[in-house]
Design a protein around this motif. Structure first.
Motif, PDB file in Angstrom:
ATOM      1  N   SER A 150       5.874 -88.342 -34.653  1.00  0.00           N
ATOM      2  CA  SER A 150       6.381 -89.443 -33.826  1.00  0.00           C
ATOM      3  C   SER A 150       5.984 -89.313 -32.359  1.00  0.00           C
ATOM      4  O   SER A 150       5.799 -90.303 -31.666  1.00  0.00           O
ATOM      5  CB  SER A 150       7.907 -89.534 -33.939  1.00  0.00           C
ATOM      6  OG  SER A 150       8.277 -90.101 -35.174  1.00  0.00           O
ATOM      7  N   GLY A 151       5.851 -88.097 -31.857  1.00  0.00           N
ATOM      8  CA  GLY A 151       5.510 -87.937 -30.448  1.00  0.00           C
ATOM      9  C   GLY A 151       4.033 -87.790 -30.172  1.00  0.00           C
ATOM     10  O   GLY A 151       3.629 -87.586 -29.023  1.00  0.00           O
ATOM     11  N   VAL A 152       3.200 -87.917 -31.215  1.00  0.00           N
ATOM     12  CA  VAL A 152       1.759 -87.737 -31.040  1.00  0.00           C
ATOM     13  C   VAL A 152       1.147 -89.022 -30.485  1.00  0.00           C
ATOM     14  O   VAL A 152       1.397 -90.107 -31.003  1.00  0.00           O
ATOM     15  CB  VAL A 152       1.091 -87.382 -32.380  1.00  0.00           C
ATOM     16  CG1 VAL A 152      -0.424 -87.265 -32.222  1.00  0.00           C
ATOM     17  CG2 VAL A 152       1.672 -86.079 -32.925  1.00  0.00           C
ATOM     18  N   PRO A 153       0.333 -88.948 -29.417  1.00  0.00           N
ATOM     19  CA  PRO A 153      -0.316 -90.153 -28.885  1.00  0.00           C
ATOM     20  C   PRO A 153      -1.138 -90.846 -29.958  1.00  0.00           C
ATOM     21  O   PRO A 153      -1.899 -90.212 -30.684  1.00  0.00           O
ATOM     22  CB  PRO A 153      -1.214 -89.599 -27.764  1.00  0.00           C
ATOM     23  CG  PRO A 153      -0.598 -88.289 -27.399  1.00  0.00           C
ATOM     24  CD  PRO A 153      -0.001 -87.739 -28.642  1.00  0.00           C
ATOM     25  N   PHE A 154      -0.976 -92.164 -30.043  1.00  0.00           N
ATOM     26  CA  PHE A 154      -1.595 -92.909 -31.126  1.00  0.00           C
ATOM     27  C   PHE A 154      -3.111 -92.947 -31.030  1.00  0.00           C
ATOM     28  O   PHE A 154      -3.809 -92.987 -32.040  1.00  0.00           O
ATOM     29  CB  PHE A 154      -1.042 -94.342 -31.134  1.00  0.00           C
ATOM     30  CG  PHE A 154      -1.463 -95.151 -32.326  1.00  0.00           C
ATOM     31  CD1 PHE A 154      -1.170 -94.714 -33.607  1.00  0.00           C
ATOM     32  CD2 PHE A 154      -2.155 -96.331 -32.173  1.00  0.00           C
ATOM     33  CE1 PHE A 154      -1.552 -95.455 -34.709  1.00  0.00           C
ATOM     34  CE2 PHE A 154      -2.539 -97.076 -33.265  1.00  0.00           C
ATOM     35  CZ  PHE A 154      -2.240 -96.637 -34.539  1.00  0.00           C
ATOM     36  N   ASP A 155      -3.637 -92.917 -29.825  1.00  0.00           N
ATOM     37  CA  ASP A 155      -5.084 -93.058 -29.665  1.00  0.00           C
ATOM     38  C   ASP A 155      -5.789 -91.720 -29.455  1.00  0.00           C
ATOM     39  O   ASP A 155      -6.911 -91.666 -29.001  1.00  0.00           O
ATOM     40  CB  ASP A 155      -5.406 -93.986 -28.498  1.00  0.00           C
ATOM     41  CG  ASP A 155      -4.774 -93.512 -27.191  1.00  0.00           C
ATOM     42  OD1 ASP A 155      -4.014 -92.530 -27.235  1.00  0.00           O
ATOM     43  OD2 ASP A 155      -5.025 -94.138 -26.145  1.00  0.00           O
ATOM     44  N   ARG A 156      -5.103 -90.625 -29.800  1.00  0.00           N
ATOM     45  CA  ARG A 156      -5.709 -89.309 -29.651  1.00  0.00           C
ATOM     46  C   ARG A 156      -6.842 -89.118 -30.656  1.00  0.00           C
ATOM     47  O   ARG A 156      -6.689 -89.434 -31.834  1.00  0.00           O
ATOM     48  CB  ARG A 156      -4.653 -88.229 -29.914  1.00  0.00           C
ATOM     49  CG  ARG A 156      -5.120 -86.829 -29.601  1.00  0.00           C
ATOM     50  CD  ARG A 156      -4.203 -85.803 -30.233  1.00  0.00           C
ATOM     51  NE  ARG A 156      -4.286 -85.874 -31.693  1.00  0.00           N
ATOM     52  CZ  ARG A 156      -3.758 -84.967 -32.506  1.00  0.00           C
ATOM     53  NH1 ARG A 156      -3.097 -83.953 -32.011  1.00  0.00           N
ATOM     54  NH2 ARG A 156      -3.857 -85.093 -33.815  1.00  0.00           N
ATOM     55  N   PRO A 157      -7.993 -88.605 -30.220  1.00  0.00           N
ATOM     56  CA  PRO A 157      -9.076 -88.358 -31.172  1.00  0.00           C
ATOM     57  C   PRO A 157      -8.610 -87.426 -32.286  1.00  0.00           C
ATOM     58  O   PRO A 157      -7.870 -86.476 -32.038  1.00  0.00           O
ATOM     59  CB  PRO A 157     -10.168 -87.702 -30.322  1.00  0.00           C
ATOM     60  CG  PRO A 157      -9.867 -88.134 -28.923  1.00  0.00           C
ATOM     61  CD  PRO A 157      -8.379 -88.248 -28.843  1.00  0.00           C
ATOM     62  N   GLY A 158      -9.028 -87.714 -33.492  1.00  0.00           N
ATOM     63  CA  GLY A 158      -8.577 -86.921 -34.624  1.00  0.00           C
ATOM     64  C   GLY A 158      -9.689 -86.099 -35.242  1.00  0.00           C
ATOM     65  O   GLY A 158     -10.843 -86.166 -34.841  1.00  0.00           O
ATOM     66  N   ASP A 159      -9.339 -85.306 -36.210  1.00  0.00           N
ATOM     67  CA  ASP A 159     -10.259 -84.410 -36.894  1.00  0.00           C
ATOM     68  C   ASP A 159     -10.622 -85.033 -38.237  1.00  0.00           C
ATOM     69  O   ASP A 159      -9.798 -85.091 -39.150  1.00  0.00           O
ATOM     70  CB  ASP A 159      -9.588 -83.052 -37.087  1.00  0.00           C
ATOM     71  CG  ASP A 159     -10.484 -82.062 -37.811  1.00  0.00           C
ATOM     72  OD1 ASP A 159     -11.667 -82.381 -38.015  1.00  0.00           O
ATOM     73  OD2 ASP A 159      -9.989 -80.989 -38.175  1.00  0.00           O
ATOM     74  N   VAL A 160     -11.863 -85.499 -38.354  1.00  0.00           N
ATOM     75  CA  VAL A 160     -12.302 -86.161 -39.579  1.00  0.00           C
ATOM     76  C   VAL A 160     -12.189 -85.231 -40.778  1.00  0.00           C
ATOM     77  O   VAL A 160     -11.786 -85.641 -41.874  1.00  0.00           O
ATOM     78  CB  VAL A 160     -13.755 -86.667 -39.432  1.00  0.00           C
ATOM     79  CG1 VAL A 160     -14.256 -87.260 -40.742  1.00  0.00           C
ATOM     80  CG2 VAL A 160     -13.841 -87.705 -38.333  1.00  0.00           C
ATOM     81  N   SER A 161     -12.515 -83.957 -40.603  1.00  0.00           N
ATOM     82  CA  SER A 161     -12.485 -83.023 -41.728  1.00  0.00           C
ATOM     83  C   SER A 161     -11.081 -82.892 -42.304  1.00  0.00           C
ATOM     84  O   SER A 161     -10.912 -82.752 -43.526  1.00  0.00           O
ATOM     85  CB  SER A 161     -13.020 -81.654 -41.297  1.00  0.00           C
ATOM     86  OG  SER A 161     -12.196 -81.076 -40.307  1.00  0.00           O
ATOM     87  N   THR A 162     -10.056 -82.938 -41.450  1.00  0.00           N
ATOM     88  CA  THR A 162      -8.679 -82.860 -41.937  1.00  0.00           C
ATOM     89  C   THR A 162      -8.322 -84.102 -42.737  1.00  0.00           C
ATOM     90  O   THR A 162      -7.682 -84.017 -43.796  1.00  0.00           O
ATOM     91  CB  THR A 162      -7.703 -82.686 -40.763  1.00  0.00           C
ATOM     92  OG1 THR A 162      -8.066 -81.529 -40.017  1.00  0.00           O
ATOM     93  CG2 THR A 162      -6.281 -82.529 -41.262  1.00  0.00           C
ATOM     94  N   VAL A 163      -8.725 -85.265 -42.235  1.00  0.00           N
ATOM     95  CA  VAL A 163      -8.463 -86.514 -42.963  1.00  0.00           C
ATOM     96  C   VAL A 163      -9.128 -86.461 -44.334  1.00  0.00           C
ATOM     97  O   VAL A 163      -8.515 -86.815 -45.353  1.00  0.00           O
ATOM     98  CB  VAL A 163      -8.984 -87.720 -42.161  1.00  0.00           C
ATOM     99  CG1 VAL A 163      -8.845 -89.009 -42.976  1.00  0.00           C
ATOM    100  CG2 VAL A 163      -8.223 -87.853 -40.849  1.00  0.00           C
TER     101      VAL A 163
END
Length: 381
Positions: A150-163
């Motif tokens: 809930s507290g994670v910024p929505f537009d933070r770059p993510g890790d494709v490998s985790t997805v």
């Protein structure tokens, strides 16, 4: 009610609420309430713009819940004025939601459950049935996951490998309960492929399609497992195979090899062989060598030992197997197969029985038990 349409627009609706200032947990609850209302209202009064309707209803549910919760008074600046009705922005937030649901602080099981709920649009009951756990247990798992992100910024770059790892886990859960998780994983991976241009996303989609194409031939009418070499290849889905190969070739042409592309290449070689005896095992070994360099995974090296045994003979396969830890899952099953091919039937029968005792599921246990019984009765392949 078009259930697939409903589920396909859920990520966009959830993204709109989060961008307006709702935290993820509250937004997801509001979207679920809007979906319940849609099931009640739409059959008799379908909206002209389903996404806009869901956004409006979900936002109102969020406002109602926020105003009623004294502990959330600090959000008054968010809820003072409801946006005027109008067209919903065309921003596709699906990709951000994937990254959010695959947050590194979540356990794999929680990430999978949250992905199915928030992006897949599935109910808690459906997810619980698929994983064969009580609904209350799954509800707690999802609630904890929502609080975490809930507290994670929505537009933070993510890790494709985790997805991709999360989607791979969904696919490998198989076909429990009434929900076909493999088909659901393919649907979600198609969504991701439409949102991001990445060769490994394409590689995972190709891998899923190529494996899923063999589904109908994997079990006999009595439910028993049918090994790849014994499957009726006429029952394989040639349309899915052709699509998987096409997607894989386009990904490989970009010369950014990753583990899912390499795994898909192995699956494509199996799919391309008219019969088991015509399988290009030499090339499969080469792809496993590529995979071992990419991942250094013991499971990959275990599969490579099988391929080496097919390409260069069972003794070469046993030599490759001897380099691995005997405690690996399915090690005994591979050793049994190679020992049988090498003519050591007594030891192979013992190893099949050992593998059956360690089998992760009933179908695999029954298959290995039958292999041990076959050898003990003096039969050969």
């Amino acid at each position: 009610m078009d259930e697939l349409l409903l589920r396909s627009i859920v990520p966009g609706v959830l993204g709109v609420l989060v961008r307006r200032g709702a935290d993820f947990a509250a937004a997801e609850d509001a979207v679920q309430e809007a979906l319940i209302e849609a099931v009640r209202v739409w059959p008799s009064d379908p909206p002209r713009d389903p996404k806009a309707w869901l956004v409006t209803v979900a936002w109102r549910r969020f406002l109602d819940a926020t105003r009623a919760d004294a502990a959330r008074r600090r959000r008054e600046d968010v809820v003072e004025e409801e946006p005027a009705p109008g067209p919903v922005p065309g921003t596709d937030d699906t990709l951000q939601l994937y990254f959010l649901c695959a947050h590194p602080s979540l356990t794999p099981s929680s990430a999978v459950a949250l992905t199915l709920r928030a992006i897949g649009g599935l109910t808690t009951r459906q997810i619980a049935q698929a994983y064969l756990v009580p609904e209350a247990t799954m509800a707690q798992r999802i609630s904890r996951a929502k609080r975490t992100v809930s507290g994670v910024p929505f537009d933070r770059p993510g890790d494709v490998s985790t997805v991709l790892r999360v989607l791979y886990l969904v696919f490998n859960e198989g076909y429990s309960g009434d929900l076909d998780l493999a088909a659901e994983a393919i649907r979600l991976t198609r969504q991701l492929a439409a949102a991001i241009d990445h060769p490994e996303v394409a590689g995972l989609l190709a891998l899923m399609l190529l494996h899923h194409a063999r589904r109908a031939a994997r079990t006999a009418p009595d439910g028993s497992l049918v090994p790849l070499a014994e499957q009726d290849r006429g029952r394989w889905d040639t349309t899915a195979i052709a699509e998987g190969v096409r997607i894989l070739q386009a990904a490989l042409a970009r010369d950014r090899l990753g583990e899912y592309q390499a795994q898909a290449a192995v699956a494509a070689l199996h799919a391309d062989a008219p019969t088991a005896s015509e399988t290009d095992w030499v090339q499969i070994v080469e792809w496993y060598d590529e995979l071992a360099g990419l991942t250094d995974s013991p499971v990959i090296r275990l599969n490579r030992a099988v391929a080496v045994g097919e390409a260069d003979g069972p003794r070469a396969g046993l030599a490759a197997l001897a380099e691995l830890d005997g405690a690996l899952p399915r090690y005994a099953a591979v050793a049994a197969y190679l020992r049988e091919r090498d003519g050591d039937l007594e030891r192979a029968a013992q190893l099949y029985a050992e593998a059956a005792r360690k089998a992760p599921n009933l179908a695999e246990r029954d298959h290995l038990t039958r292999q041990a019984a076959r050898l003990n009765s003096g039969q050969r392949r």
